[in-house]
Write an enzyme that holds these catalytic residues in place. Structure first.
Site, PDB file in Angstrom:
ATOM      1  N   GLU A 105       1.062  -3.060 -20.134  1.00 15.16           N
ATOM      2  CA  GLU A 105      -0.226  -2.373 -19.877  1.00 15.16           C
ATOM      3  C   GLU A 105      -0.219  -1.650 -18.535  1.00 15.16           C
ATOM      4  O   GLU A 105       0.146  -2.224 -17.504  1.00 15.16           O
ATOM      5  CB  GLU A 105      -1.362  -3.423 -19.922  1.00 15.16           C
ATOM      6  CG  GLU A 105      -2.730  -2.804 -19.698  1.00 15.16           C
ATOM      7  CD  GLU A 105      -3.891  -3.722 -20.093  1.00 15.16           C
ATOM      8  OE1 GLU A 105      -3.652  -4.788 -20.695  1.00 15.16           O
ATOM      9  OE2 GLU A 105      -5.045  -3.339 -19.805  1.00 15.16           O
TER      10      GLU A 105
ATOM     11  N   LYS B 178      -0.935 -14.323 -28.339  1.00 16.68           N
ATOM     12  CA  LYS B 178      -0.495 -13.496 -27.212  1.00 16.68           C
ATOM     13  C   LYS B 178      -0.945 -14.172 -25.930  1.00 16.68           C
ATOM     14  O   LYS B 178      -2.041 -14.719 -25.883  1.00 16.68           O
ATOM     15  CB  LYS B 178      -1.116 -12.099 -27.299  1.00 16.68           C
ATOM     16  CG  LYS B 178      -0.811 -11.212 -26.086  1.00 16.68           C
ATOM     17  CD  LYS B 178      -1.255  -9.783 -26.275  1.00 16.68           C
ATOM     18  CE  LYS B 178      -2.686  -9.511 -25.903  1.00 16.68           C
ATOM     19  NZ  LYS B 178      -3.041  -9.781 -24.501  1.00 16.68           N
TER      20      LYS B 178
HETATM   21  O1  KIV Z   1      -7.677  -8.204 -24.838  1.00 11.67           O
HETATM   22  C1  KIV Z   1      -7.213  -7.084 -25.075  1.00 11.67           C
HETATM   23  O2  KIV Z   1      -7.850  -6.214 -25.697  1.00 11.67           O
HETATM   24  C2  KIV Z   1      -5.854  -6.790 -24.615  1.00 11.67           C
HETATM   25  C3  KIV Z   1      -5.401  -5.380 -24.741  1.00 11.67           C
HETATM   26  C4  KIV Z   1      -5.881  -4.608 -23.577  1.00 11.67           C
HETATM   27  C5  KIV Z   1      -3.929  -5.288 -24.941  1.00 11.67           C
HETATM   28  O3  KIV Z   1      -5.183  -7.659 -24.147  1.00 11.67           O
END
Ligand code: KIV
Length: 278
Positions: free
Chosen positions: A186, A117
């Site tokens: 988010e 991600k």
């Molecule tokens: O790092 C994380 O926990 C995130 C979430 C807030 C989606 O990116």
């Protein structure tokens, strides 16, 4: 105990087409991963939020590639039936496409997680395309992007004006075209999240984004009431594990002081003829 099987990349699109909702939480270690694996939750994120939750930092910027790999590995071991997302930390994809691909490759090769991600909208298109071309599944992340929160004016709700809502919709459409199979959204108003969700054919995974998204995301330590430093407005606490843990620790402490623990049940009670040496 859940009898779930790990989602596949085609399930993400299928769930969206069928309007089937799913859920997504964080883990940073083997034990938590194995607990989540026993639940019905379909996805685990090893997020760079581990900087605050596991390492006690104020933000995510200092988290390194080595930190991420160190924490993703045990999560993959602990949750074989759960889709595992490895977050790319700040600085691992903001220099060049080549470096982004090199670091994404490292995460996949050294941890065996299911996708990476990364944060950012249209400005990240060439990075996303390069990583997808390298054969790696990419989850996007738009709206409040914690790694660059200071340039967004701090940890604030995003998409609150017609222009910024339009930008979020354009970002989501561009990320889908670039090859993302899903997008984290988010901290945005619910009606903006609904519009973003309707604009794309890949799942929108909402955290602080209201009820109209395809999947709900929460940080596990927040939703179980474990992390004590602060609680964002969008977090519902489903348990008070921190309180339960402190109570258990105090009970252990009291029993130790009063000689109540360990009772014979928790001791090795074999009779031994001990030679007299003193
Ligand atoms: O790092 C994380 O926990 C995130 C979430 C807030 C989606 O990116």
């Amino acid at each position: 105990m859940s009898n779930k099987t790990k989602m596949t990349i085609s399930d993400f699109k299928k769930f969206k087409q069928e309007g089937k909702k799913f859920s997504y939480v964080t883990a940073y270690d083997y034990t938590m991963a194995s607990i989540i694996n026993d639940s019905d939750v379909e996805i685990i994120l090893v997020g760079d939020s581990l900087g605050m939750i596991m390492l006690g930092y104020k933000g995510t910027e200092s988290v390194t590639m080595d930190d991420m790999i160190h924490h993703i590995r045990p999560v993959v071991k602990g949750a074989p039936n759960t889709w595992i997302v490895g977050d790319m930390p700040f600085g691992s994809y903001n220099v060049s496409d080549e470096e982004a691909v090199r670091n994404a490759n490292r995460i996949i090769k050294e941890t065996n997680c299911d996708c990476i991600k990364l944060e950012g909208g249209v400005e990240m298109l060439s990075r996303i395309q390069a990583i997808v071309r390298a054969g790696i599944n990419v989850m996007g992340h738009i709206g409040l992007t914690p790694q660059t929160a200071s340039s967004l004016g701090g940890f604030k709700v995003q998409g609150g004006t017609p222009e910024s809502a339009k930008k979020l919709i354009e970002d989501a459409i561009a990320l889908e075209k670039a090859g993302c199979f899903s997008i984290v959204l988010e901290c945005v108003p619910s009606m903006v999240a609904k519009a973003v969700t309707e604009a794309v054919s890949i799942p929108i995974l909402g955290i602080g984004a209201g009820p109209h998204v395809d999947c709900q995301v929460l940080v596990t330590q927040d939703m179980l009431g474990m992390y004590g430093d602060f609680k964002p407005k969008f977090v519902k606490q489903y348990a008070q594990i921190r309180k339960t843990m402190v109570e258990a620790l105090n009970e252990f402490h009291r029993e130790t002081l009063e000689g109540e623990f360990p009772s014979p049940e928790f001791s090795f009670n074999k009779e031994v003829d001990i030679p007299k040496l003193y």
